[in-house]
Write an enzyme that holds these catalytic residues in place. Structure first.
Site, PDB file in Angstrom:
ATOM      1  N   ASP A 114     -29.869 -24.244  42.002  1.00  0.00           N
ATOM      2  CA  ASP A 114     -30.016 -22.921  42.258  1.00  0.00           C
ATOM      3  C   ASP A 114     -31.471 -22.441  42.378  1.00  0.00           C
ATOM      4  OD1 ASP A 114     -27.976 -20.322  42.213  1.00  0.00           O
ATOM      5  OD2 ASP A 114     -29.808 -19.885  41.087  1.00  0.00           O
ATOM      6  N   ASP A 121     -27.301 -19.609  47.489  1.00  0.00           N
ATOM      7  CA  ASP A 121     -28.455 -20.155  47.253  1.00  0.00           C
ATOM      8  C   ASP A 121     -28.384 -21.388  46.380  1.00  0.00           C
ATOM      9  OD1 ASP A 121     -27.825 -18.681  45.010  1.00  0.00           O
ATOM     10  OD2 ASP A 121     -29.891 -18.344  44.268  1.00  0.00           O
TER      11      ASP A 121
END
Length: 542
Positions: free
Chosen positions: A422, A465
């Site tokens: 992430d 993301d």
């Protein structure tokens, strides 16, 4: 695999075993039963395996060389259609040997050299076995063109590679072939000053055969149906070697052994080979008239069985014996007949090569059409499984691969890890630098991830993301090391080239799959690790 395909493979396995035992007609019956089960839309692979099995039996057991050559050609084309280089190599090697028996030297050499090219593309275990077959075919082809100087090194190369296979291949057949090549070289050159090393090399290979048999080996041939053939050729070569060493008692005894083996393993061409050995022994005894008659008998038998190599040997033997008794006219006539047959063989070989070129061109056109269709299909399939921004596999692809991989862990206990990635503070990047810069960040991270993983690993973008890595054959500590390398690579990337003042970092969590896991349980553990890493990053940032 369908039940029908499994039945076909079982029948071909039975055919191979029957061929190994020298039962040619029974083996062919099994192959034909297998071919009858093949549906019209069957894969070219199964068709090719059946054709190659039949070609090998016709070549080694039945002496049907023209049929073997045609069937091996079909097998090579079907293997090519199936994109199976190793299968095509085996079929080309069989073509080369069949063409050699027919005297088609150029065709034999073309096929053998192509087999070498195909087999040397990799160093995998299958490729090494294919190289043995290919170099063996080169040796046979070189010999058929009387290029003995190159035939021997090719044979030695096959023996060397066989020893490097895992496990090492039984080299009995290769030593038998090498001894046979040296025997024929000696036969051709003996009246014009043969190299004395020829008989020594022949002796060395025959001794290697004896050692292998003494160890209880030599029972598995490299090609289908080769075992009994190897025993017969070994017995013939040993008989000739003893004759040429002028050991008449031992040669007489060995000839009796050879004839007994012929009765046990009958072959169409063996009678001609036996008569050759008889003529050589008669020559040793000084009975040249009887030897000349046997050479005539040998040619008649070889012609009847369409064995061009033995026909050529018989004609050359006629010339040698005629010259010994001063019948030079008969010697010239035999050599002229030999030359005429070699020219006719070259003409037939050329016609066969033209037919092969036409079929290969047709197959190439068909493959180009299939490639175009497959390219379109692959393009749309890739779009369905690919993330449009990063070019990495997308969520759908990742979930399919992870489900399969986790199930495999339960079945086999294989090592597997999943890593969740992430981007830290990605919302601030979008807010502070624009969504366009955010997209460039995601693309750059996708490239960094791809550069850090192995070819067998699968990196994917889940969305936003978030990224996921599927790490095969990887244990937990190895995945942790990769996570650290990946984090450093992202931190050390030149983000100022994307936008001045930009800095990017990631958080990574790792989980090792265990038997009984599901995709959800593994991802949940990796997710928890990733969030723990993110909290640690936020704490250190303060």
């Amino acid at each position: 695999m369908s039940e029908q395909a499994a039945e076909v493979l079982a029948l071909l396995e039975q055919a191979n075993e029957l061929a190994r035992l020298g039962q040619g007609q029974e083996a062919i019956a099994r192959v034909q039963a297998a071919q009858a089960l093949l549906p019209d839309d069957t894969s070219p692979h199964l068709t090719a395996e059946a054709e190659l099995c039949q070609a090998s039996i016709e070549l080694r057991l039945l002496g049907q060389f023209e049929e073997a050559l045609a069937m091996a050609r079909q097998a090579a084309l079907h293997f090519q259609q199936a994109r199976e280089a190793h299968g095509e190599c085996r079929a080309l090697a069989t073509q080369a040997i069949a063409a050699s028996r027919l005297g088609y030297y150029e065709t034999a050499l073309d096929c053998a050299l192509m087999a070498v090219k195909l087999s040397t593309r990799s160093e995998s275990p299958d490729a090494l076995k294919a190289q043995v077959v290919a170099y063996q075919a080169v040796s046979v082809a070189m010999f058929s063109g009387r290029n003995y100087a190159d035939a021997a090194p090719a044979s030695e190369q096959a023996i060397d590679i066989a020893g490097r296979c895992t496990p090492p291949l039984d080299t009995f057949e290769l030593h038998v072939d090498a001894a046979s090549t040296e025997s024929l070289r000696y036969f051709v050159e003996r009246d014009t000053g043969a190299d004395p090393q020829v008989l020594e090399r022949m002796s060395r290979h025959l001794e290697a055969c004896d050692r292998i048999q003494a160890l209880g080996l030599g029972t598995r041939s490299i090609g289908t149906g080769g075992h009994t053939n190897n025993l017969l050729i070994h017995a013939l070569s040993k008989t000739l070697w003893l004759v040429w060493r002028q050991d008449e008692p031992a040669a007489t005894a060995q000839l009796a052994v050879f004839k007994a083996m012929i009765r046990l393993y009958p072959r169409p061409w063996l009678e001609a080979a036996s008569v050759w050995a008889e003529a050589e022994l008669l020559r040793l005894r000084g009975d040249l008239l009887a030897a000349r008659q046997r050479s005539v008998d040998m040619v008649d038998i070889a012609l009847r069985t369409q064995h061009e190599t033995l026909t050529g040997i018989g004609l050359r033997l006629q010339a040698q014996l005629a010259e010994l008794v001063g019948d030079y006219r008969a010697a010239v006539a035999a050599l002229r007949s030999l030359d005429r047959r070699e020219q006719e063989a070259r003409s037939r070989s050329l016609r066969g090569r033209l037919a092969v070129v036409e079929r290969q061109f047709e197959l190439r056109q068909r493959n180009l059409q299939l490639d175009a269709v497959e390219a379109d299909r692959s393009h749309f399939a890739r779009l369905a499984l690919e993330d449009g921004l990063t070019g990495l596999p997308n969520r759908r692809c990742a979930e399919e691969e992870i489900q399969r991989a986790v199930a495999h862990v339960t079945e086999t206990g294989a090592d597997l890890c999943v890593a969740m990635v992430d981007v830290n503070a990605f919302k601030q990047i979008n807010d502070n630098f624009s969504h366009g810069v955010g997209d460039l960040v995601l693309k750059s991270i996708g490239s960094i991830i791809r550069s850090c993983v192995r070819e067998r690993d699968i990196p994917a973008r889940l969305g936003g993301d978030e990224f996921v890595l599927l790490l095969r054959d990887t244990r937990g500590h190895q995945a942790e090391q990769l996570a650290e390398r990946l984090s450093q690579a992202v931190s050390q990337h030149d983000w100022s080239s994307v936008h001045p003042g930009l800095q990017v970092s990631i958080s990574v969590g790792v989980a090792q799959a265990a038997p009984g896991d599901t995709m959800s349980t593994v991802i949940d553990r990796a997710d928890a690790g990733m969030y723990a890493s993110k909290r640690q990053h936020q704490t250190s940032a303060r």
